[in-house]
Design a protein around this motif. Structure first.
Motif, short mmCIF file in Angstrom:
data_model
loop_
_atom_site.label_atom_id
_atom_site.label_comp_id
_atom_site.label_asym_id
_atom_site.label_seq_id
_atom_site.Cartn_x
_atom_site.Cartn_y
_atom_site.Cartn_z
N GLU A 10 0.66 -1.24 -0.13
CA GLU A 10 -0.18 -0.02 -0.03
C GLU A 10 0.77 1.24 -0.02
N ILE A 11 0.39 2.33 -0.52
CA ILE A 11 0.95 3.83 -0.57
C ILE A 11 0.64 4.16 0.66
N PRO A 12 1.45 4.87 1.54
CA PRO A 12 1.35 5.45 2.59
C PRO A 12 0.29 6.53 2.66
N PRO A 13 -0.62 6.64 3.54
CA PRO A 13 -1.90 7.92 3.39
C PRO A 13 -1.06 9.38 3.27
N SER A 14 0.06 9.61 3.75
CA SER A 14 0.69 10.87 3.99
C SER A 14 1.09 10.96 2.25
N LEU A 15 1.07 10.24 1.72
CA LEU A 15 1.56 10.41 0.10
C LEU A 15 0.10 10.56 -0.45
N LEU A 16 -0.86 10.01 -0.34
CA LEU A 16 -1.95 9.56 -1.16
C LEU A 16 -2.71 10.78 -1.17
N THR A 17 -2.47 11.73 0.12
CA THR A 17 -3.37 12.77 0.40
C THR A 17 -2.95 14.23 -0.44
N ARG A 18 -1.72 14.15 -0.91
CA ARG A 18 -1.01 15.33 -1.48
C ARG A 18 -1.24 15.19 -2.94
N ASP A 19 -1.54 16.57 -3.53
CA ASP A 19 -1.85 16.57 -4.86
C ASP A 19 -0.47 17.08 -5.65
N ASP A 20 0.48 17.46 -4.68
CA ASP A 20 1.75 17.53 -5.41
C ASP A 20 2.57 16.21 -5.58
N VAL A 21 2.32 15.01 -5.00
CA VAL A 21 2.98 14.04 -5.26
C VAL A 21 2.27 12.87 -6.08
N GLU A 22 3.14 12.51 -7.10
CA GLU A 22 2.72 11.15 -8.05
C GLU A 22 3.54 9.92 -7.79
N VAL A 23 2.90 8.89 -7.39
CA VAL A 23 3.67 7.62 -6.86
C VAL A 23 3.42 6.65 -7.98
N CYS A 24 4.65 6.29 -8.83
CA CYS A 24 4.62 5.20 -10.07
C CYS A 24 4.90 3.90 -9.78
N ARG A 25 4.50 3.10 -9.66
CA ARG A 25 4.96 1.57 -9.65
C ARG A 25 5.57 1.16 -10.78
N VAL A 26 6.78 0.89 -10.44
CA VAL A 26 7.76 0.40 -11.69
C VAL A 26 7.95 -0.96 -11.65
N GLU A 27 8.00 -1.77 -12.83
CA GLU A 27 8.25 -3.24 -12.84
C GLU A 27 9.75 -3.59 -13.04
N SER A 28 10.51 -2.49 -13.65
CA SER A 28 11.78 -2.66 -14.11
C SER A 28 12.97 -2.97 -12.84
N MET A 29 14.11 -3.46 -13.06
CA MET A 29 14.90 -3.30 -11.93
C MET A 29 16.13 -2.68 -12.25
N GLY A 30 16.70 -2.30 -11.08
CA GLY A 30 18.10 -1.48 -11.13
C GLY A 30 17.77 -0.02 -10.97
N LEU A 31 18.61 0.73 -10.11
CA LEU A 31 18.43 2.14 -9.77
C LEU A 31 18.64 3.07 -11.01
#
Length: 271
Positions: free
Chosen positions: A42-63
């Motif tokens: 789950e994405i932490p609620p502290s991030l979900l409630t912000r309109d200036d934060v975009e969380v992108c789930r990425v399936e690749s490997m490596g920094l």
């Protein structure tokens, strides 16, 4: 001007660290979080409630691939490379924007950070190349103006944590690519963030892929004098207690030779 802060993270604990970063809300600033190895957490609620934060789930490997995902998703005038264990202030981020506003020709800026590393910086603004004596760049100090000139810049996935080849050096190849493009790149003496721990480049070294990456970086920066700089680097690592002399010398040399033979200019070498 607008700024995207590109935060790379990995795993469920990584996204929890981002949730604890308490990023400041700054006009014109967005945070793009690229999240590898999420495992459906789950994405932490502290991030979900912000309109200036975009969380992108990425399936690749490596920094490096993770950072590239953030670059591809950025739409701001400037993007700033970031990690999940940093602290920012409004002053830090406004300073990044102002640095580019005051220097319309500048394509890439490398800033400073506060931390326990004891890192040495030039005293004044200076062109990034040739590198000032005793100075080396760190990924999360780098900011880039988005333009046609910089649009081809990406991190090489053969470098950086999780690459399986060289576990450091991704910022070196990135910046050397910029130099090859003739970009205006400068060191700016402005603090951009605070980092509480030691960076990979300054910790104890047990992974030979870190030493090989350092050897490759020596060759890219100093191809003519690399044969002298490799043993000097090995001696310094041994003297500081970060890695044994013989192992350092061998692995640094392997990295430098690999770079010289197979990846002389990695940004021109097909992946």
């Amino acid at each position: 001007m607008t700024l995207d802060v590109l935060i790379s993270t990995h795993g469920p604990e990584g996204i929890r660290r981002v949730g604890r970063m308490n990023m400041p809300s700054v006009e014109g600033v967005r945070y793009i979080v690229t999240w590898q190895g999420h495992g459906g957490a789950e994405i932490p609620p502290s991030l979900l409630t912000r309109d200036d934060v975009e969380v992108c789930r990425v399936e690749s490997m490596g920094l490096s691939r993770n950072r590239n995902e953030g670059i591809s998703r950025s739409r701001a005038d400037i993007y700033l490379i970031a990690d999940d264990d940093l602290r920012y202030t409004m002053h830090d981020l406004r300073g990044v924007i102002e640095a580019f506003e005051k220097r319309p020709s500048m394509d890439v800026a490398v800033f400073m950070y506060d931390g326990p590393d004891g890192k040495s910086y030039p005293a004044v603004e200076t062109p990034l190349f040739p590198l000032p004596r005793g100075y080396f760049p760190t990924s999360f100090e780098i900011a880039v103006r988005r333009s046609e000139r910089t649009s081809v810049m990406r991190f090489d996935p053969r470098f950086g944590l999780g690459s399986g080849v060289f576990h450091v050096g991704e910022e070196d190849v990135f910046l050397l690519h910029g130099r090859s493009l003739g970009l205006d790149m400068r060191f700016i003496p402005h603090r951009v963030t605070t980092h509480a721990g030691l960076t990979t480049g300054l910790r104890q070294i047990s992974d030979p892929r870190v030493l090989r990456g350092a050897g490759a970086g020596i060759f890219y920066y100093y191809p003519v004098t690399a044969v002298l700089r490799v043993p000097l680097k090995a001696w310094r690592l041994s003297r500081s207690g970060r890695a044994p002399l013989f192992r350092s010398l061998v692995q640094l040399a392997i990295g430098a030779l690999y770079a010289a033979i197979l990846l002389r200019k990695p940004w021109e070498t097909p992946l």
